[in-house]
Design an enzyme around this catalytic site. Sequence first.
Site, PDB file in Angstrom:
ATOM      1  N   HIS A   1      -8.627   8.657 -11.528  1.00 45.19           N
ATOM      2  CA  HIS A   1      -8.631   7.985 -12.320  1.00 45.19           C
ATOM      3  C   HIS A   1      -9.819   7.810 -11.913  1.00 45.19           C
ATOM      4  CE1 HIS A   1      -4.351   6.740 -10.940  1.00 45.19           C
ATOM      5  NE2 HIS A   1      -4.393   5.785 -12.170  1.00 45.19           N
TER       6      HIS A   1
ATOM      7  N   CYS B   1       0.208   2.507   4.165  1.00 40.22           N
ATOM      8  CA  CYS B   1       1.058   2.366   5.120  1.00 40.22           C
ATOM      9  C   CYS B   1       2.007   1.403   5.004  1.00 40.22           C
ATOM     10  CB  CYS B   1      -0.620   1.644   6.133  1.00 40.22           C
ATOM     11  SG  CYS B   1      -1.186   0.323   5.380  1.00 40.22           S
TER      12      CYS B   1
ATOM     13  N   CYS C   1       0.917  -1.394   0.130  1.00 40.10           N
ATOM     14  CA  CYS C   1      -0.294  -0.218  -0.247  1.00 40.10           C
ATOM     15  C   CYS C   1       1.120   1.525   0.235  1.00 40.10           C
ATOM     16  CB  CYS C   1      -0.928  -0.120   1.344  1.00 40.10           C
ATOM     17  SG  CYS C   1      -1.908   1.488   1.799  1.00 40.10           S
TER      18      CYS C   1
ATOM     19  N   CYS D   1      -6.913  -0.356   1.081  1.00 40.59           N
ATOM     20  CA  CYS D   1      -6.197  -1.236   1.566  1.00 40.59           C
ATOM     21  C   CYS D   1      -6.610  -1.421   2.930  1.00 40.59           C
ATOM     22  CB  CYS D   1      -4.763  -0.075   2.481  1.00 40.59           C
ATOM     23  SG  CYS D   1      -4.323  -0.603   3.293  1.00 40.59           S
TER      24      CYS D   1
ATOM     25  N   CYS E   1     -10.758  -5.521 -10.897  1.00 41.20           N
ATOM     26  CA  CYS E   1     -10.929  -4.426 -10.990  1.00 41.20           C
ATOM     27  C   CYS E   1      -9.532  -3.589 -11.039  1.00 41.20           C
ATOM     28  CB  CYS E   1     -11.868  -2.577 -10.989  1.00 41.20           C
ATOM     29  SG  CYS E   1     -11.929  -2.570  -9.496  1.00 41.20           S
TER      30      CYS E   1
ATOM     31  N   CYS F   1      -5.902   2.296 -16.720  1.00 39.90           N
ATOM     32  CA  CYS F   1      -4.421   3.115 -15.938  1.00 39.90           C
ATOM     33  C   CYS F   1      -4.056   4.898 -16.858  1.00 39.90           C
ATOM     34  CB  CYS F   1      -3.279   2.676 -15.684  1.00 39.90           C
ATOM     35  SG  CYS F   1      -2.794   4.493 -14.335  1.00 39.90           S
TER      36      CYS F   1
END
Length: 232
Positions: free
Chosen positions: A68, A34, A31, A49, A44, A74
């Site tokens: 996005h 974190c 992530c 997280c 998708c 992307c």
Amino acid sequence: MSQWMDDGGFYEGMSMEAQSKHLAKLISKRCPSCQAQIEKNEGCLHMTCAKCNHGFCWRCLKPWKPTHKDYYNCSAMVSKAARQEKKFQDYNERCTFHHQAKDFAVNLENKVSSINEALQMKSLTFVIDACKILAQARKVLAYSCVYSYYNQETEKMDVMEQQTEALDLHTNALQILLEETLLQCTDLASCVRLLKPEHLNTGLELIRRIQERLLAILQHSTQVLCQNHRIP
């Protein structure tokens, strides 16, 4: 740009459980907020997280909002160079995963073979055969990544992709079967002896399907080679 990786010997000294966990980490990312380990199996590009609730794009790792909008493409990867680099990274990760998963199968075979070479039983033979076919399938899958990356012929690629996807599916299913039946206790010998008939039957069917896909890939590759070099 890094080279295609073959990490033979990487697993030496590691327990089977540790090897299994490491393989899972190869197809995971951290992530961006974190650094928690996250694995994406399907779906998708929008990831959330579970630890910090941070939303981000699986491909470019940038925050999901407001960048996005398309859940399956992307927008950050728009240049040709960026797309090519991402393509290489994807194929290289898959290639690396299969190389290291091959080591997993080889090491499991060695551990099972050392239980008692004089002991003859159906379950022991099955596990050894399963490990051998797993190692062979992983090697083919690894180098099919290289083939797919460099091959630009769509029609031929469609055939190869279909065969490798089926091979990948059956190979993963067989490895999961071995992990779930053999790596749940410390006594590997007892696990082998206690394999249930349904486990053996499922495993033998998966071995059969893997062998079929390996043969199909070999036939397709031979056909392409003959066509490219005009061999009758």
